[in-house]
Scaffold this motif. Structure first.
Motif, short mmCIF file in Angstrom:
data_model
loop_
_atom_site.label_atom_id
_atom_site.label_comp_id
_atom_site.label_asym_id
_atom_site.label_seq_id
_atom_site.Cartn_x
_atom_site.Cartn_y
_atom_site.Cartn_z
N THR A 1 0.83 -1.20 0.00
CA THR A 1 0.00 0.00 0.00
C THR A 1 0.87 1.25 0.00
OG1 THR A 1 -0.16 0.32 2.41
CG2 THR A 1 -1.68 -1.27 1.40
N VAL B 1 -3.87 3.94 1.41
CA VAL B 1 -4.03 4.35 2.80
C VAL B 1 -4.35 5.83 2.79
CG1 VAL B 1 -2.88 4.60 5.03
CG2 VAL B 1 -2.36 2.63 3.57
N THR C 1 -7.77 0.43 1.55
CA THR C 1 -7.65 -0.72 2.45
C THR C 1 -7.45 -0.34 3.91
OG1 THR C 1 -5.30 -0.81 1.89
CG2 THR C 1 -6.77 -2.28 0.68
N VAL C 2 -6.84 0.84 4.15
CA VAL C 2 -6.56 1.26 5.53
C VAL C 2 -6.92 2.73 5.69
CG1 VAL C 2 -4.81 1.53 7.33
CG2 VAL C 2 -4.67 -0.39 5.73
N GLU D 1 -6.04 6.01 7.51
CA GLU D 1 -4.98 6.66 8.29
C GLU D 1 -5.07 8.16 8.05
OE1 GLU D 1 -0.18 6.65 9.17
OE2 GLU D 1 -0.99 5.36 7.60
N ILE E 1 -9.65 -1.69 8.65
CA ILE E 1 -8.46 -1.34 9.43
C ILE E 1 -8.42 0.17 9.61
CG2 ILE E 1 -5.95 -1.43 9.59
CD1 ILE E 1 -6.06 -3.97 7.91
N THR F 1 -6.41 3.25 11.53
CA THR F 1 -5.25 3.73 12.27
C THR F 1 -5.58 5.07 12.91
OG1 THR F 1 -3.87 2.69 10.59
CG2 THR F 1 -2.78 4.21 12.08
N CYS G 1 -0.44 -0.19 15.10
CA CYS G 1 0.25 0.10 13.85
C CYS G 1 1.73 -0.02 14.15
CB CYS G 1 -0.10 1.51 13.35
SG CYS G 1 0.90 2.03 11.93
N HIS H 1 -1.78 -4.91 13.27
CA HIS H 1 -2.77 -4.91 12.19
C HIS H 1 -2.34 -4.11 10.96
CE1 HIS H 1 -5.18 -6.83 15.13
NE2 HIS H 1 -5.54 -5.75 15.79
N PHE H 2 -1.29 -3.32 11.09
CA PHE H 2 -0.84 -2.47 9.99
C PHE H 2 0.64 -2.22 10.19
CE2 PHE H 2 -1.16 2.08 8.10
CZ PHE H 2 -0.81 1.63 6.85
#
Length: 387
Positions: free
Chosen positions: A4, A28, A60-61, A63, A99, A101, A269, A295-296
């Motif tokens: 990513t 992200v 996908t994430v 942040e 996910i 963060t 993270c 998880h990240f």
């Protein structure tokens, strides 16, 4: 690992097509346009997803889904902001984003004193110099009531550092330290930071940790119900700045957080750069002890030049033994049958990108180089391990 890269949204001068051509498959990002504390609506989330999917990529994430300062202080409208956070989590889950963060650093995000340290090859990196920061704090910001924060030797070293600076260099140091939130190009002013600091006058590490645990006790059940993973980012740097409390800096900090809210939805993270800035942190042991909470992944490297200076280094060359870390992560993922999302965190500013305005540490070429190196390292180690 899922490859990513961070994207700051439509105003980012690094485009989605650039990221796609770099080889990343996941994005992200965050909804930086929404004020901190407000609800992320399903409509806003889907709008951003559609933009990303139009380039054949996937969000996908998150942040970050930022935590309002009143939650960190447990004051004002913090209960309302926690309620909003829960709704935002629910809305993200309905859109399939699992996910999330966040960080719990008071006021400032990451802090560096120099955004343009020149490497031997002419590329530029981020650097933290404690003497520079002390000079900023004591002689530029002139923060009150900091007598106990610095020794006389530290003050003298800082003054010696500052006496060598021109007025323009002092102004640049001030600007570098007070960089605003990620995704923003607006710096805090001296008046703003002084006012914000007053709000933390009565909050120490113990109180801030208590506030984090309360926040997590409220939002983790929502994440757990939705199959989501919360990933707290370590403090950067992992020690107090401006006299502010720090509670996500050490292995002991992580243990306290995870023991207090035992659900594995309450996770980490794993940022090798932030954690390695404190040489007492054992990055390999953190994987061993908290693997089910990771998880990240933020994979980057640092070099500590002295007790008072550390800087970002090439992803594979620094104080972090990246080949050891990646091997342990691959074994962890093989054991848990997961593929953790990873992004190359920060990167050098190369000459080819100097004319393009980007966020410090987030130029394209430096991160592309890091992504390629980390991908190659993963493939080589995976082949060695037979994975």
């Amino acid at each position: 690992m899922q490859q990513t890269m961070r994207w700051f949204g439509p105003n980012d001068n690094v485009s989605l097509i650039d990221i796609k051509q770099a080889g990343a498959t996941g994005i992200v990002t965050s909804l930086h346009q929404i004020p901190v504390g407000d609800i992320w609506t399903i409509e806003a989330i889907k709008e951003r997803q559609e933009i990303i999917r139009n380039y054949g990529l996937e969000w996908t994430v998150v942040e970050s889904l930022p935590v309002h300062e009143e939650i960190k202080r447990a004051s004002g409208n913090y209960l309302q902001y926690i309620g909003n956070y829960k709704i935002s989590l629910q809305n993200l889950a309905e859109c399939g984003i699992k996910i999330i963060t966040y960080n719990f650093m008071p006021i400032l995000d990451w802090v560096r004193t120099n955004h343009d340290f020149i490497n031997e090859d002419g590329s530029r990196a981020l650097l933290y110099n404690q003497d520079a920061f002390t000079y900023f704090d004591v002689f530029l910001l002139k923060r009150p009531n900091l007598e106990s924060d610095y020794s006389e030797i530290q003050r003298q070293n800082a003054l010696h550092f500052g006496n060598k600076l021109s007025e323009s260099e002092k102004a640049l140091l001030f600007k570098n330290v007070l960089l605003g939130l990620p995704g923003s190009k607006i710096n805090f002013t001296a008046e703003q930071i002084s006012s914000l600091l007053e709000n933390y006058a009565e909050i120490d590490n113990e109180k801030l940790r208590e506030n984090l645990i309360y926040f997590l006790s409220e939002v983790t059940p929502i994440a757990e119900k939705n199959g989501q993973k919360l990933a707290i980012h370590p403090d950067d740097p992992p020690f107090s700045v401006l006299g502010l409390p720090r509670i996500v800096s050490t292995e002991a900090d992580l243990k306290a957080i995870f023991n207090s809210v035992p659900s594995t939805a309450n996770g980490l993270c794993y940022c090798t750069g932030s954690l390695s800035a404190d040489p007492k942190n054992n990055l390999e042991k953190i994987i061993d002890d908290f693997g089910d909470r990771i998880h990240f992944l933020h994979l980057r490297n640092t070099i500590r030049e002295s007790e008072t200076i550390f800087r970002e280094s090439e992803h594979l060359n620094g104080d972090v033994k990246m080949e050891v870390i990646v091997e342990k992560l691959l074994l962890l993922m093989n054991k848990t049958k997961t593929s953790l999302p990873m992004r190359p965190d920060h990167g050098f500013l190369h000459r080819v990108d100097e004319a393009t305005e980007t966020y410090p540490g987030y130029s394209l070429t430096g991160r592309l180089k890091g992504l390629a190196e980390l991908r190659g390292l993963e493939m080589g180690i995976g082949y060695k391990l037979g994975l």
